[in-house]
Write a protein that holds these residues in place. Structure first.
Motif, PDB file in Angstrom:
ATOM      1  N   MET A 103       0.824  -1.201   0.000  1.00  0.00           N
ATOM      2  CA  MET A 103       0.000   0.000   0.000  1.00  0.00           C
ATOM      3  C   MET A 103       0.863   1.259   0.000  1.00  0.00           C
ATOM      4  O   MET A 103       0.610   2.201  -0.751  1.00  0.00           O
ATOM      5  N   MET A 104       1.918   1.256   0.819  1.00  0.00           N
ATOM      6  CA  MET A 104       2.777   2.441   0.910  1.00  0.00           C
ATOM      7  C   MET A 104       3.549   2.676  -0.389  1.00  0.00           C
ATOM      8  O   MET A 104       3.729   3.817  -0.810  1.00  0.00           O
ATOM      9  N   LEU A 105       4.001   1.609  -1.017  1.00  0.00           N
ATOM     10  CA  LEU A 105       4.698   1.745  -2.297  1.00  0.00           C
ATOM     11  C   LEU A 105       3.788   2.363  -3.351  1.00  0.00           C
ATOM     12  O   LEU A 105       4.207   3.216  -4.137  1.00  0.00           O
ATOM     13  N   THR A 106       2.540   1.927  -3.362  1.00  0.00           N
ATOM     14  CA  THR A 106       1.567   2.486  -4.306  1.00  0.00           C
ATOM     15  C   THR A 106       1.266   3.942  -3.972  1.00  0.00           C
ATOM     16  O   THR A 106       1.225   4.816  -4.840  1.00  0.00           O
ATOM     17  N   ASP A 107       1.071   4.216  -2.694  1.00  0.00           N
ATOM     18  CA  ASP A 107       0.687   5.561  -2.254  1.00  0.00           C
ATOM     19  C   ASP A 107       1.766   6.593  -2.582  1.00  0.00           C
ATOM     20  O   ASP A 107       1.465   7.691  -3.041  1.00  0.00           O
ATOM     21  N   CYS A 108       3.035   6.241  -2.337  1.00  0.00           N
ATOM     22  CA  CYS A 108       4.100   7.222  -2.547  1.00  0.00           C
ATOM     23  C   CYS A 108       4.469   7.369  -4.020  1.00  0.00           C
ATOM     24  O   CYS A 108       5.123   8.335  -4.410  1.00  0.00           O
ATOM     25  N   GLY A 109       4.067   6.405  -4.842  1.00  0.00           N
ATOM     26  CA  GLY A 109       4.356   6.485  -6.277  1.00  0.00           C
ATOM     27  C   GLY A 109       5.829   6.322  -6.602  1.00  0.00           C
ATOM     28  O   GLY A 109       6.341   6.928  -7.543  1.00  0.00           O
ATOM     29  N   ALA A 110       6.521   5.459  -5.834  1.00  0.00           N
ATOM     30  CA  ALA A 110       7.962   5.278  -6.031  1.00  0.00           C
ATOM     31  C   ALA A 110       8.282   4.817  -7.447  1.00  0.00           C
ATOM     32  O   ALA A 110       7.621   3.935  -7.993  1.00  0.00           O
ATOM     33  N   LYS A 111       9.343   5.406  -8.024  1.00  0.00           N
ATOM     34  CA  LYS A 111       9.802   5.025  -9.361  1.00  0.00           C
ATOM     35  C   LYS A 111      10.854   3.910  -9.297  1.00  0.00           C
ATOM     36  O   LYS A 111      11.047   3.175 -10.256  1.00  0.00           O
ATOM     37  N   VAL A 112      11.560   3.823  -8.159  1.00  0.00           N
ATOM     38  CA  VAL A 112      12.559   2.781  -7.935  1.00  0.00           C
ATOM     39  C   VAL A 112      12.412   2.314  -6.489  1.00  0.00           C
ATOM     40  O   VAL A 112      12.127   3.133  -5.595  1.00  0.00           O
ATOM     41  N   PHE A 113      12.609   1.012  -6.249  1.00  0.00           N
ATOM     42  CA  PHE A 113      12.442   0.438  -4.916  1.00  0.00           C
ATOM     43  C   PHE A 113      13.727  -0.294  -4.536  1.00  0.00           C
ATOM     44  O   PHE A 113      14.107  -1.283  -5.149  1.00  0.00           O
ATOM     45  N   PHE A 114      14.426   0.224  -3.513  1.00  0.00           N
ATOM     46  CA  PHE A 114      15.632  -0.410  -2.986  1.00  0.00           C
ATOM     47  C   PHE A 114      15.231  -1.329  -1.824  1.00  0.00           C
ATOM     48  O   PHE A 114      14.506  -0.900  -0.915  1.00  0.00           O
ATOM     49  N   LEU A 115      15.720  -2.561  -1.833  1.00  0.00           N
ATOM     50  CA  LEU A 115      15.349  -3.518  -0.795  1.00  0.00           C
ATOM     51  C   LEU A 115      16.483  -4.514  -0.603  1.00  0.00           C
ATOM     52  O   LEU A 115      17.535  -4.423  -1.259  1.00  0.00           O
ATOM     53  N   ASP A 116      16.283  -5.473   0.284  1.00  0.00           N
ATOM     54  CA  ASP A 116      17.260  -6.542   0.467  1.00  0.00           C
ATOM     55  C   ASP A 116      16.534  -7.884   0.498  1.00  0.00           C
ATOM     56  O   ASP A 116      15.304  -7.947   0.348  1.00  0.00           O
TER      57      ASP A 116
END
Length: 516
Positions: A103-116
């Motif tokens: 939900m937060m990824l959709t809400d913020c409209g991120a263009k790139v997602f850094f994760l591990d």
């Protein structure tokens, strides 16, 4: 422009400051993690490569990049490099549910997602909902490996012009009172925090709370802005914290109260050389006067408690080492911060009376991302038309201007028409020699509307029956304050920054009561 001239400006940007630090303090360590370190001369070009790679992937000035991972040197560099690209950072908590993260990824409209890798496994149940480009900070199969994703050595991003009210980051609330809200903190707000003056080029700051927390950022960001060294701990461990503090000759630390309690309880605490410490900070959760006094007595250097909100508004500061007779308070408003108390009618209450805390300062959020109505709910306007942020906390100023907090407004219990402040009952329970900590919540009552119930964790090796402790504390409380029930628990549920999750306790208790 020199570094000092840049920092003296009414507004500047952190990426520009770090560029100057790389010139003036090239070999000085900026980020340190066990067995590794990154100097300012290495950090600055890495930020360029990150910013250039983001722009290559279509991230424009004003866009958003999200990061959800364990604290690391790469995490810190990505945070700073994203800012250089002109994008806002959305740091997300790995402790969130998969559904909340999606939900937060959709809400913020991120263009790139850094994760591990750990976060990638967590997200497996909602993987089909996440289509944004992934970059694996740990080089795992969670996404394109970070080293491969980076722009080539020597790459430079296109220059961007950052405006004061442009988003610096979007920090999501914990969601303990409903769906998480994205708090947009502007560059202007962060600039005012960077220039507070508690850090300098010789600061060595222990970073032992997560980088997605505002608690951490108000310590991490000024440290690197001033050219100091941030010692990054992927996870807090009392023994490791003490070892690293001694090894790196730490001067500063930002800790939440539960961490102070664990450190004070460490059997070898007094054997470590902590004489390098100049200042320790605390925020985010209630900090008892008793624990503050113990920290002052046993840990060299000053102790400062900050009171404020991620949303910004007004903040208070208590320099505990300067005002040992005010340890029960959260201090006085910072310079330039206007804090007032208002009643249920929205009007200011007279001095000495209890009211909801509202505040105004240069450090204020723009609003909640995509939630204008929620933004309006948290705003209060003075008779002069000035905008303040409502905290939801209830407090009272003493005759010296120090603020004592009573409770969260939503946690206040109204029983039979009387206001009951859980903090008063928790303070009484703390007087019992077997009690480590407690949390009091209001539960539904047919007779009284609400009635207080306590949850108590005992000190190691201590035993006391719940009914005996209930009888003991009720004998010390006023008639209208008395507890209806008391439960002994192994520990209190806490958020990632140490706040007790009272809603969890209330909901679980009422669910069990309803099932009986």
């Amino acid at each position: 422009m020199s570094l000092q001239d840049l920092l003296a400006q009414d507004f500047g940007t952190l990426p520009d400051v770090i560029r100057e630090q790389a010139k003036e303090r090239a070999g000085h360590p900026a980020l340190v993690q066990t067995g590794r370190q990154l100097s300012y001369a290495e950090l600055d070009p890495l930020m360029d490569r990150i910013a250039a790679a983001l722009q290559r992937d279509g991230v424009r000035n004003g866009d958003v990049a999200a990061v959800c991972a364990t604290t690391s040197i790469e995490y810190g560099a990505v945070y700073l490099g994203t800012l250089r690209a002109g994008a806002a950072v959305a740091p997300l908590a790995p402790s969130s549910t998969p559904e909340s993260l999606a939900m937060m990824l959709t809400d913020c409209g991120a263009k790139v997602f850094f994760l591990d890798e750990g976060v990638a496994k967590l997200l497996e149940p909602v993987a089909d909902k996440i289509t944004v480009k992934r970059v694996a900070l740990d080089g795992s199969s969670a996404g394109q490996p970070f080293a491969e994703w980076l722009a080539p050595e020597g790459a430079k991003p296109e220059p961007v012009e950052i405006q004061p009210d442009q988003g610096f980051n979007i920090i999501y609330s914990s969601g303990t009172t409903g769906a998480p809200k994205g708090i947009i903190q502007p560059h202007r707000m962060r600039w005012s925090q960077i220039r507070r003056g508690h850090y300098n080029a010789e600061s060595v700051t222990m970073i032992s709370t997560p980088l997605y927390s505002n608690t951490t950022l108000v310590s991490f960001l000024p440290t690197v802005a001033q050219g100091g060294t941030a010692v990054l701990m992927p996870k807090f461990d009392a023994d490791e914290f003490l070892k690293l503090s001694e090894k790196h000759r730490a001067t500063h630390a930002m800790l939440v109260p539960v961490q102070y309690r664990r450190l004070m309880a460490h059997p070898d605490f007094d054997k470590y050389d902590l004489s390098s410490y100049r200042l320790k900070f605390a925020t985010s959760a209630p900090f008892s006067a008793k624990l503050k006094a113990e920290v002052l007595r046993r840990w060299p250097g000053g102790l400062i408690e900050f009171y404020g909100m991620t949303e910004g508004g007004g903040s208070c500061m208590l320099a505990a080492h300067e005002f040992p007779n005010k340890l029960h308070t959260v201090g006085r408003p910072l310079p330039g911060h206007d804090i007032r108390l208002i009643g249920e009618d929205g009007k200011e209450v007279p001095q000495g009376e209890i009211g909801e805390v509202v505040g105004r300062s240069p450090a204020m959020m723009v609003g909640y991302h995509n939630q204008p109505e929620k933004t309006k709910e948290t705003e209060w306007f003075s008779p002069e038309g000035l905008r303040y942020i409502r905290t939801g906390d209830v407090g009272r100023f003493d005759e010296d201007g120090f603020l004592t907090l009573m409770d969260r407004k939503k946690d206040m219990i109204i029983s039979g028409g009387f206001n009951i402040y859980p903090s008063d009952l928790e303070a009484e329970l703390a007087q019992h020699p077997a009690v480590l900590e407690s949390a009091v919540v209001g539960v539904a009552s047919e007779r009284w509307g609400e009635t207080p119930v306590a949850f108590v964790a005992l000190k190691p090796g201590q035993e006391v029956a719940a009914k005996d402790l209930l009888e003991w504390v009720n004998g010390r409380l006023g008639k209208t304050q008395r507890l209806a029930d008391l439960k002994i628990v192994e520990s209190l549920p806490r958020s990632h920054i140490g706040k007790v999750m009272k809603r969890e306790l209330r909901d679980e208790y009422q669910a069990k009561a309803g099932a009986q």
